[in-house]
Design an enzyme around this catalytic site. Sequence first.
Site, PDB file in Angstrom:
ATOM      1  N   LYS A   1       0.837  -1.197   0.000  1.00 50.53           N
ATOM      2  CA  LYS A   1       0.000   0.000   0.000  1.00 50.53           C
ATOM      3  C   LYS A   1       0.881   1.259   0.000  1.00 50.53           C
ATOM      4  CE  LYS A   1      -3.647  -2.479   2.564  1.00 50.53           C
ATOM      5  NZ  LYS A   1      -4.450  -2.504   3.814  1.00 50.53           N
TER       6      LYS A   1
ATOM      7  N   TYR B   1     -11.929  -2.927  -2.984  1.00 50.01           N
ATOM      8  CA  TYR B   1     -12.458  -3.144  -1.634  1.00 50.01           C
ATOM      9  C   TYR B   1     -13.982  -3.271  -1.628  1.00 50.01           C
ATOM     10  CZ  TYR B   1      -8.005  -2.470   0.849  1.00 50.01           C
ATOM     11  OH  TYR B   1      -6.734  -2.615   1.355  1.00 50.01           O
TER      12      TYR B   1
ATOM     13  N   ASN C   1      -1.496  -0.294   7.489  1.00 51.84           N
ATOM     14  CA  ASN C   1      -0.901  -1.623   7.731  1.00 51.84           C
ATOM     15  C   ASN C   1      -0.103  -2.153   6.540  1.00 51.84           C
ATOM     16  OD1 ASN C   1      -3.070  -2.304   6.141  1.00 51.84           O
ATOM     17  ND2 ASN C   1      -4.010  -3.718   7.603  1.00 51.84           N
TER      18      ASN C   1
ATOM     19  N   HIS D   1      -1.475  -5.609   1.546  1.00 55.15           N
ATOM     20  CA  HIS D   1      -2.719  -6.357   1.353  1.00 55.15           C
ATOM     21  C   HIS D   1      -2.397  -7.730   0.764  1.00 55.15           C
ATOM     22  CE1 HIS D   1      -6.677  -7.542  -0.163  1.00 55.15           C
ATOM     23  NE2 HIS D   1      -6.034  -7.888  -1.266  1.00 55.15           N
TER      24      HIS D   1
ATOM     25  N   GLU E   1      -9.012 -10.589  -7.634  1.00 57.69           N
ATOM     26  CA  GLU E   1      -8.072  -9.484  -7.464  1.00 57.69           C
ATOM     27  C   GLU E   1      -6.979  -9.515  -8.533  1.00 57.69           C
ATOM     28  OE1 GLU E   1      -8.884  -9.008  -2.664  1.00 57.69           O
ATOM     29  OE2 GLU E   1      -6.955  -9.822  -3.311  1.00 57.69           O
TER      30      GLU E   1
HETATM   31  P1  RTP Z   1      -6.251  -6.804   3.622  1.00 57.81           P
HETATM   32  O1  RTP Z   1      -7.487  -7.246   2.833  1.00 57.81           O
HETATM   33  O2  RTP Z   1      -5.822  -5.395   3.315  1.00 57.81           O
HETATM   34  O3  RTP Z   1      -5.136  -7.785   3.621  1.00 57.81           O
HETATM   35  O4  RTP Z   1      -6.723  -6.734   5.094  1.00 57.81           O
HETATM   36  P2  RTP Z   1      -7.531  -7.825   5.860  1.00 57.81           P
HETATM   37  O5  RTP Z   1      -8.201  -8.789   4.939  1.00 57.81           O
HETATM   38  O6  RTP Z   1      -6.592  -8.351   6.878  1.00 57.81           O
HETATM   39  O7  RTP Z   1      -8.642  -6.923   6.548  1.00 57.81           O
HETATM   40  P3  RTP Z   1     -10.083  -6.457   6.035  1.00 57.81           P
HETATM   41  O8  RTP Z   1     -11.006  -6.635   7.173  1.00 57.81           O
HETATM   42  O9  RTP Z   1     -10.425  -7.027   4.710  1.00 57.81           O
HETATM   43  O10 RTP Z   1      -9.805  -4.906   5.887  1.00 57.81           O
HETATM   44  C1  RTP Z   1      -9.167  -4.410   4.759  1.00 57.81           C
HETATM   45  C2  RTP Z   1      -8.340  -3.232   5.146  1.00 57.81           C
HETATM   46  O11 RTP Z   1      -9.168  -2.219   5.684  1.00 57.81           O
HETATM   47  C3  RTP Z   1      -8.423  -1.476   6.628  1.00 57.81           C
HETATM   48  N1  RTP Z   1      -9.156  -1.452   7.874  1.00 57.81           N
HETATM   49  N2  RTP Z   1      -9.318  -0.369   8.576  1.00 57.81           N
HETATM   50  N3  RTP Z   1     -11.073  -0.226  11.721  1.00 57.81           N
HETATM   51  C4  RTP Z   1     -10.424   0.245  10.688  1.00 57.81           C
HETATM   52  O12 RTP Z   1     -10.125   1.403  10.572  1.00 57.81           O
HETATM   53  C5  RTP Z   1     -10.012  -0.707   9.657  1.00 57.81           C
HETATM   54  N4  RTP Z   1     -10.287  -1.994   9.621  1.00 57.81           N
HETATM   55  C6  RTP Z   1      -9.730  -2.473   8.484  1.00 57.81           C
HETATM   56  C7  RTP Z   1      -7.090  -2.128   6.792  1.00 57.81           C
HETATM   57  O13 RTP Z   1      -6.147  -1.429   5.984  1.00 57.81           O
HETATM   58  C8  RTP Z   1      -7.303  -3.513   6.228  1.00 57.81           C
HETATM   59  O14 RTP Z   1      -6.111  -4.059   5.735  1.00 57.81           O
END
Ligand code: RTP
Length: 155
Positions: A16, A56, A119, A122, A133
Amino acid sequence: QEAHAAEMERTFIAIKPDGVQRGLVAEIISRFERKGFKLVAIKIVVPSKQFAQKHYHDLKERPFFNGLCDFLSSGPVVAMVWEGEGAITYGRKLIGATDPQKSEPGTIRGDLAVVVGRNIIHGSDGPETAKDEINLWFKGEELVSYTSNAEKWIY
Ligand code: RTP
């Protein structure tokens, strides 16, 4: 040879904008490389906000969706496809838990990130999302099939 390559698991990984700006591209690529996964596509792009919303789309009901899409489209992203046995699941392991406060030391987020909104990386969370994707970010001809000699030694 070709058939084998076609069946091999592939995952979509994106560094990112925060990861790119912080100079963590080589560090992150190195972790996937050393594990034994094979890099089959890579490019650097600034996604439009509309493109980020597509990426997303599963999260469009979440309160952080808009900010997340603004963030992803705020600068350069390094988009990659990595291939290898268990690349999707193990890729997630290398990355660590979504919230860097909860990711283990030794993982990319555990070692290199602090907050969930920044973070740095992705990774696809399953075979269906990986396929979607990869198709969203890459054209077929941008994926390169090649034989890695290292596969003789690393499985
Ligand atoms: P990613 O898809 O980016 O690998 O992340 P992930 O599956 O571990 O998490 P997901 O729940 O799909 O969330 C995607 C991205 O959204 C951002 N996020 N912000 N509470 C918040 O502010 C929050 N929660 C999630 C994070 O950048 C996360 O990687």
